[in-house]
Write a protein that holds these residues in place. Structure first.
Motif, short mmCIF file in Angstrom:
data_model
loop_
_atom_site.label_atom_id
_atom_site.label_comp_id
_atom_site.label_asym_id
_atom_site.label_seq_id
_atom_site.Cartn_x
_atom_site.Cartn_y
_atom_site.Cartn_z
N TYR A 24 0.85 -1.19 0.00
CA TYR A 24 0.00 0.00 0.00
C TYR A 24 0.89 1.23 0.00
N ARG A 25 0.31 2.34 -0.42
CA ARG A 25 1.07 3.58 -0.56
C ARG A 25 0.95 4.43 0.70
N VAL A 26 2.07 5.02 1.08
CA VAL A 26 2.12 6.04 2.13
C VAL A 26 2.86 7.20 1.49
N GLY A 27 2.09 8.19 1.05
CA GLY A 27 2.70 9.29 0.30
C GLY A 27 3.21 8.77 -1.03
N ARG A 28 4.50 8.97 -1.28
CA ARG A 28 5.10 8.51 -2.53
C ARG A 28 5.77 7.15 -2.40
N CYS A 29 5.76 6.58 -1.20
CA CYS A 29 6.48 5.34 -0.94
C CYS A 29 5.54 4.16 -0.74
N ASN A 30 6.05 2.98 -1.03
CA ASN A 30 5.31 1.75 -0.74
C ASN A 30 5.57 1.36 0.71
N SER A 31 4.57 0.77 1.30
CA SER A 31 4.71 0.16 2.61
C SER A 31 4.07 -1.21 2.51
N TYR A 32 4.36 -2.09 3.45
CA TYR A 32 3.91 -3.46 3.33
C TYR A 32 3.24 -3.93 4.61
N ARG A 33 2.20 -4.72 4.44
CA ARG A 33 1.50 -5.35 5.55
C ARG A 33 1.60 -6.85 5.33
N ILE A 34 1.97 -7.58 6.37
CA ILE A 34 2.14 -9.03 6.27
C ILE A 34 0.84 -9.71 6.68
N ASN A 35 0.40 -10.67 5.88
CA ASN A 35 -0.77 -11.47 6.21
C ASN A 35 -0.32 -12.59 7.14
N LEU A 36 -0.38 -12.32 8.44
CA LEU A 36 0.13 -13.26 9.45
C LEU A 36 -0.70 -14.53 9.56
N ASP A 37 -1.94 -14.50 9.12
CA ASP A 37 -2.82 -15.66 9.26
C ASP A 37 -2.78 -16.60 8.06
N LEU A 38 -2.01 -16.24 7.04
CA LEU A 38 -1.93 -17.08 5.84
C LEU A 38 -1.11 -18.33 6.12
N PRO A 39 -1.60 -19.50 5.71
CA PRO A 39 -0.80 -20.73 5.90
C PRO A 39 0.47 -20.67 5.06
N LEU A 40 1.51 -21.32 5.54
CA LEU A 40 2.74 -21.43 4.76
C LEU A 40 2.46 -22.24 3.50
N ARG A 41 3.23 -22.00 2.45
CA ARG A 41 2.92 -22.58 1.14
C ARG A 41 3.38 -24.03 0.97
N HIS A 42 4.45 -24.41 1.62
CA HIS A 42 4.98 -25.77 1.42
C HIS A 42 4.01 -26.79 2.01
N PRO A 43 3.70 -27.86 1.28
CA PRO A 43 2.73 -28.85 1.77
C PRO A 43 3.06 -29.42 3.15
N LEU A 44 4.32 -29.57 3.47
CA LEU A 44 4.70 -30.11 4.78
C LEU A 44 4.49 -29.12 5.91
N GLU A 45 4.35 -27.84 5.58
CA GLU A 45 4.24 -26.79 6.60
C GLU A 45 2.91 -26.04 6.56
N GLN A 46 1.95 -26.51 5.78
CA GLN A 46 0.69 -25.79 5.61
C GLN A 46 -0.14 -25.68 6.89
N GLN A 47 0.16 -26.50 7.88
CA GLN A 47 -0.59 -26.41 9.14
C GLN A 47 -0.12 -25.24 9.99
N HIS A 48 0.95 -24.57 9.57
CA HIS A 48 1.49 -23.41 10.28
C HIS A 48 1.25 -22.14 9.47
N THR A 49 1.20 -21.01 10.16
CA THR A 49 0.95 -19.73 9.49
C THR A 49 2.23 -18.91 9.39
N VAL A 50 2.18 -17.90 8.54
CA VAL A 50 3.28 -16.94 8.41
C VAL A 50 3.55 -16.31 9.78
N GLY A 51 2.50 -15.99 10.51
CA GLY A 51 2.66 -15.39 11.84
C GLY A 51 3.37 -16.30 12.82
N GLN A 52 3.07 -17.59 12.77
CA GLN A 52 3.75 -18.53 13.66
C GLN A 52 5.24 -18.60 13.34
#
Length: 93
Positions: free
Chosen positions: A43-71
């Motif tokens: 998202y934009r803050v003035g002229r700069c980009n800033s980032y928000r992390i989706n902490l609740d999203l599951p990890l992408r690897h099939p072996l780790e999908q039961q865990h979230t980015v936040g964990q």
């Protein structure tokens, strides 16, 4: 890269690249992949980009999908840093 952005969501990609130790071009590609996969929201803050992390999203690897980015991040961030990341994740602009 996620650690850098969790600690400072307004960090410019050049700073992220220097901290991580990769080129700015490689940083751009990784950030694009994270945005495309909805791990990051840009998202934009003035002229700069800033980032928000989706902490609740599951990890992408099939072996780790039961865990979230936040964990994953909670293992590396202090409780205070995690609290700030969580509050930014809920404040949609």
């Amino acid at each position: 890269m996620l650690l850098c952005l969790a600690r400072n969501p307004g960090m410019v990609l050049r700073e992220v690249a220097l901290k991580v130790g990769i080129t700015e071009r490689a940083t751009q590609k990784i950030i694009k992949d994270l945005v495309d996969s909805q791990v990051l929201e840009r998202y934009r803050v003035g002229r700069c980009n800033s980032y928000r992390i989706n902490l609740d999203l599951p990890l992408r690897h099939p072996l780790e999908q039961q865990h979230t980015v936040g964990q994953l991040l909670s293992m590396m961030l202090s409780a205070e840093e995690m609290g700030r990341a969580r509050s930014r994740g809920k404040a949609k602009t």
